[in-house]
Write a protein that holds these residues in place. Structure first.
Motif: not given
Length: 427
Positions: A229-230, A401-408
């Protein structure tokens, strides 16, 4: 848990073994260039993949790697005289060139062709970066020279070390692709080690003790994503590439140099842990190099034989008071030794039939499966493994750090591809 026969397949790398055959399809780091520093310098013993060899550098700067023992009476050529273009056995004067070919047998008549029929087993040995690399496999299948970014950046941008580790190569590798242990084992070092401190990612590591793992197939191996989590609506991803059979990278922190490892079997109960640091866009500064030489970051302080000064004979200089104070989580100083102490504590070859694996071990499980599949495909069907071509080796680790709805995978895009002069993707 892993069945005994699979554990044996994965951990045994000597001549005639399936995993040994797989390793022999790749260029392996065998010596630091500093170990053969000059023409006609003393030879060096090398034990790799359970083979006892001797390495030397001849009068013309050519590197040789061949059977340690003279073809005459089996004397170790470590005692040899390195002179005038070859290595001479001191017992009866037999002399070999850098390819292992006998070029002088003093007891034989000058008209004899005896030498032409005497050749020691030998392997190509080449310098790339500050490392000497050897290829042990079928000459007809020899891959191109290594193209890992740390050996191709300009001089002064990379630093490499090695340490002797007293356990099988696989349990060392598995530590290298296990990102979940960082939260615990290395927690006391993230903000104090000069090669790690100052990264925003350190706070994410400390705050989220339950990372979620996602493992994705990559042509050369695997991409192992650890999600924490970020800020609200975002995740902190640490993406570790594993390239067959024994290459890993540690996701970067701030603008510190990037780092990673090779885990090279000496025999089935010992390995060399190779550690490298490099920066893709700048020179390493004097403070960084001094820290690396002192055994900080992913490196260790070693004796003249590259064995860590803190080792199992002295309980790794464990400090229980520092452990209680929280300065080090395990009581052992240094990230490299924190890892190797626990990996060695498992024994020379850990009994994987007793394991109880969990979701955060997904990368380890997938790597074992991929190793087994590659070894069997090579042994049974002659299928060449992935990982030994430039397109597999031009890879980077990523911290983002990526938006929660984006796959890495979508989020990192081309960040995992090593490109000259392009800065790493880091937090």
């Amino acid at each position: 848990m892993l069945r005994t026969e699979i554990n044996e397949l994965l951990t045994q790398t000597g001549p005639g073994t399936k995993m040994g055959a797989l390793f022999r399809r790749f260029w392996q780091p065998v010596l630091l260039a500093e170990e053969l520093p000059a023409d006609d310098c003393p030879p060096v013993r090398v034990k790799i993949l359970s083979e006892r060899l001797i390495a030397f550098r001849d009068s013309e700067g050519r590197y040789g790697l061949m059977d340690e023992f003279c073809a005459h009476r089996g004397v170790s050529l470590w005692f040899g005289r390195n002179e005038a273009g070859g290595l001479r056995c001191p017992y009866h004067g037999w002399k070999y060139d850098y390819t292992g070919q006998a070029i002088e047998v003093p007891s034989e008549p000058e008209t004899s062709n005896f030498c032409a029929n005497v050749k020691l087993k030998s392997y190509p040995l080449v310098k790339r970066g500050d490392v000497l690399w050897a290829y042990f496999g079928d000459p007809e299948a020899q891959p191109p020279l290594p193209e890992w970014e740390f050996v191709t950046v300009p001089e002064g941008q990379a630093f490499t070390s090695k340490r002797f580790q007293e356990c099988n190569w696989l349990q060392a590798l598995e530590g290298g692709i296990d990102s979940s242990h960082v939260t615990f084992l290395h927690s006391g070092s993230l903000d104090s080690d000069p090669l790690f401190k100052g990264s925003r990612g350190n706070a994410y590591n400390r705050a989220d003790l339950k990372p979620f793992f996602e493992v994705v197939d990559y042509e050369g191996g695997l991409l192992i994503g650890a999600r924490r989590s970020a800020e609200e609506g975002h995740y902190y991803w640490r993406v570790t590439p594993w390239v067959l059979p024994n290459f890993t990278m540690v996701p970067p922190r701030a603008d510190h140099p990037m780092h990673g490892h090779f885990w090279v079997p000496i025999d089935d109960e010992n390995c060399w842990a190779w550690s490298f640091d490099y920066h893709p866009t700048r020179q390493l500064d004097s403070e960084e190099v001094a820290a690396m030489r002192a055994g900080l970051g992913v490196h260790s302080a070693n004796d003249e034989n590259y064995r860590p000064l803190a080792n199992k004979d002295n309980d790794y200089l464990m400090d229980r008071d520092a452990q209680r104070r929280g300065e080090t989580y395990s009581g052992i100083k240094g990230i490299a030794l924190q890892d190797s102490s626990l990996q060695e504590s498992m024994g020379p070859i850990v009994d994987r039939t007793k394991e109880r694996l969990v979701a955060t071990d997904a990368g380890i499980i997938k790597a074992r499966q991929k190793l087994r599949k590659a070894a069997l495909a090579l042994a049974e069907d002659g299928v060449e493994p992935a990982g030994n071509r430039a397109r597999h080796q031009k890879v980077r680790s990523v911290a983002v750090v990526l938006p929660a709805d984006q796959s890495f995978v979508d989020g990192i895009g081309e960040a995992m591809v090593a490109k000259p002069g392009v800065r790493q993707t880091t937090v």
